[in-house]
Design a protein around this motif. Structure first.
Motif, PDB file in Angstrom:
ATOM      1  N   GLY A  61       0.616  -1.117  -0.007  1.00  0.00           N
ATOM      2  CA  GLY A  61      -0.054   0.021  -0.056  1.00  0.00           C
ATOM      3  C   GLY A  61       0.838   1.341  -0.136  1.00  0.00           C
ATOM      4  O   GLY A  61       0.196   2.452   0.027  1.00  0.00           O
ATOM      5  N   GLY A  62       2.056   1.139  -0.199  1.00  0.00           N
ATOM      6  CA  GLY A  62       3.166   2.359  -0.251  1.00  0.00           C
ATOM      7  C   GLY A  62       3.306   3.028   0.997  1.00  0.00           C
ATOM      8  O   GLY A  62       3.457   4.107   1.136  1.00  0.00           O
ATOM      9  N   VAL A  63       3.268   2.155   2.191  1.00  0.00           N
ATOM     10  CA  VAL A  63       3.291   2.671   3.615  1.00  0.00           C
ATOM     11  C   VAL A  63       4.879   2.772   3.937  1.00  0.00           C
ATOM     12  O   VAL A  63       5.497   1.487   3.816  1.00  0.00           O
ATOM     13  CB  VAL A  63       2.389   2.121   4.574  1.00  0.00           C
ATOM     14  CG1 VAL A  63       2.755   2.650   5.924  1.00  0.00           C
ATOM     15  CG2 VAL A  63       1.016   2.586   4.149  1.00  0.00           C
ATOM     16  N   TRP A  64       5.478   3.711   4.318  1.00  0.00           N
ATOM     17  CA  TRP A  64       7.114   3.531   4.809  1.00  0.00           C
ATOM     18  C   TRP A  64       6.972   3.378   6.389  1.00  0.00           C
ATOM     19  O   TRP A  64       6.252   4.406   6.998  1.00  0.00           O
ATOM     20  CB  TRP A  64       7.731   5.075   4.238  1.00  0.00           C
ATOM     21  CG  TRP A  64       8.062   4.918   2.919  1.00  0.00           C
ATOM     22  CD1 TRP A  64       7.349   5.577   1.678  1.00  0.00           C
ATOM     23  CD2 TRP A  64       9.066   4.226   2.219  1.00  0.00           C
ATOM     24  NE1 TRP A  64       7.861   5.271   0.723  1.00  0.00           N
ATOM     25  CE2 TRP A  64       8.827   4.440   0.874  1.00  0.00           C
ATOM     26  CE3 TRP A  64      10.172   3.302   2.724  1.00  0.00           C
ATOM     27  CZ2 TRP A  64      10.045   4.039  -0.196  1.00  0.00           C
ATOM     28  CZ3 TRP A  64      11.155   2.929   1.765  1.00  0.00           C
ATOM     29  CH2 TRP A  64      10.969   3.282   0.442  1.00  0.00           C
ATOM     30  N   GLY A  65       7.878   2.597   6.730  1.00  0.00           N
ATOM     31  CA  GLY A  65       8.056   2.558   8.378  1.00  0.00           C
ATOM     32  C   GLY A  65       9.455   3.735   8.650  1.00  0.00           C
ATOM     33  O   GLY A  65       9.613   4.465   7.858  1.00  0.00           O
TER      34      GLY A  65
END
Length: 265
Positions: A61-65
């Protein structure tokens, strides 16, 4: 350390951009989590570029940590001896290379280790190495490349790459090894321990070995210990490995211990 990757303080951006611009041979540049850099061109030799604490992970989903992430176009415009470690390169979900070398400059004898490349669209590259030689690539992960894109593009020579992971390469290929005008011949390419996962019918998990002009040779390519499969069992996919000699020559191609899901053409 910023807890999110939005609204970066201007001094972080300005300070890091200035640090790259002012770097001289042999400098070490340390990058801390929460710092945002964009459109950097490295302009010195033998740099160590090190992410403190490691790269920012990339999720579905294109989420960066949380971790070290460089956003925007990052270009190697110098000649040799770099060590790049523990950084995520974010293409920002637009049509640009997340990491690239300048085609007109020979970038030689450089190591990239423990890095992540992600998030591009439309005919670009997550990591484009061209016109140089002597690359060592270790423990690299590639995510989320759109239509017409490549994950790792090797238009160079004398490359040793191992432990590569690709997921959701929805474009042309996970790895392309290509001899072409302006970059010369790709030769002595050794790639081992590769896992490719795709989630689309057309595109994704494949290696393309290619020569496209009569005066260029793609030679001495060794691929071992590779797995290519679809994330959904039973879904048809495109090819696992393609050798494409449009013009010029492809020779000495060695492939061993490769497992391609039966749903691939």
């Amino acid at each position: 350390v910023s807890p999110t990757f939005t609204n970066y303080p201007t001094p972080f951006y300005a300070t890091l951009t200035a640090a790259f611009a002012a770097a001289t041979t042999g400098d070490t540049i340390l990058i801390y989590p929460g710092i945002y850099i964009e459109d950097v061109v490295v302009a010195a030799n033998y740099l160590k570029i090190v992410g403190i604490g490691g790269p920012a992970p990339y999720y579905d989903g294109g989420v960066w940590g949380i971790g070290v992430r460089i956003s925007g176009a990052f270009t190697m415009g110098t000649t040799k001896g770099h060590f790049i470690h523990g950084i995520s390169f974010d293409g920002e979900g637009i049509a640009q290379d997340a990491f690239a070398t300048t085609a007109s400059v020979q970038v030689n004898d450089t190591t990239i280790r423990d890095c992540i490349f992600a998030n591009i669209i439309t005919n670009q590259h997550l990591c484009l190495l061209q016109s140089g030689s002597g690359w060592t690539l270790q423990n690299l992960r590639f995510y989320d490349a759109g239509s017409g894109c490549h994950g790792l593009a090797l238009r160079c020579s004398h490359v040793n790459a191992n432990n590569l992971y690709f997921e959701d390469m929805n474009g042309n290929s996970s790895i392309i090894i290509k001899s072409d005008t302006g970059t010369g011949s790709a030769n002595d390419i050794n790639i081992s321990n590769v896992l490719m996962l795709t989630n689309v019918t057309n595109g994704g998990a494949k290696i393309v070995i290619q020569s496209v002009h009569a005066s260029f040779v793609t030679k001495g390519v060794n691929i071992s210990n590779m797995v290519a499969r679809h994330k959904t069992v039973g879904t048809a996919c495109q090819y696992g490995i393609i050798i494409q000699q449009t013009a010029g020559t492809c020779s000495e191609i060695n492939i061993c211990n490769v497992n391609v899901d039966k749903t691939f053409a």
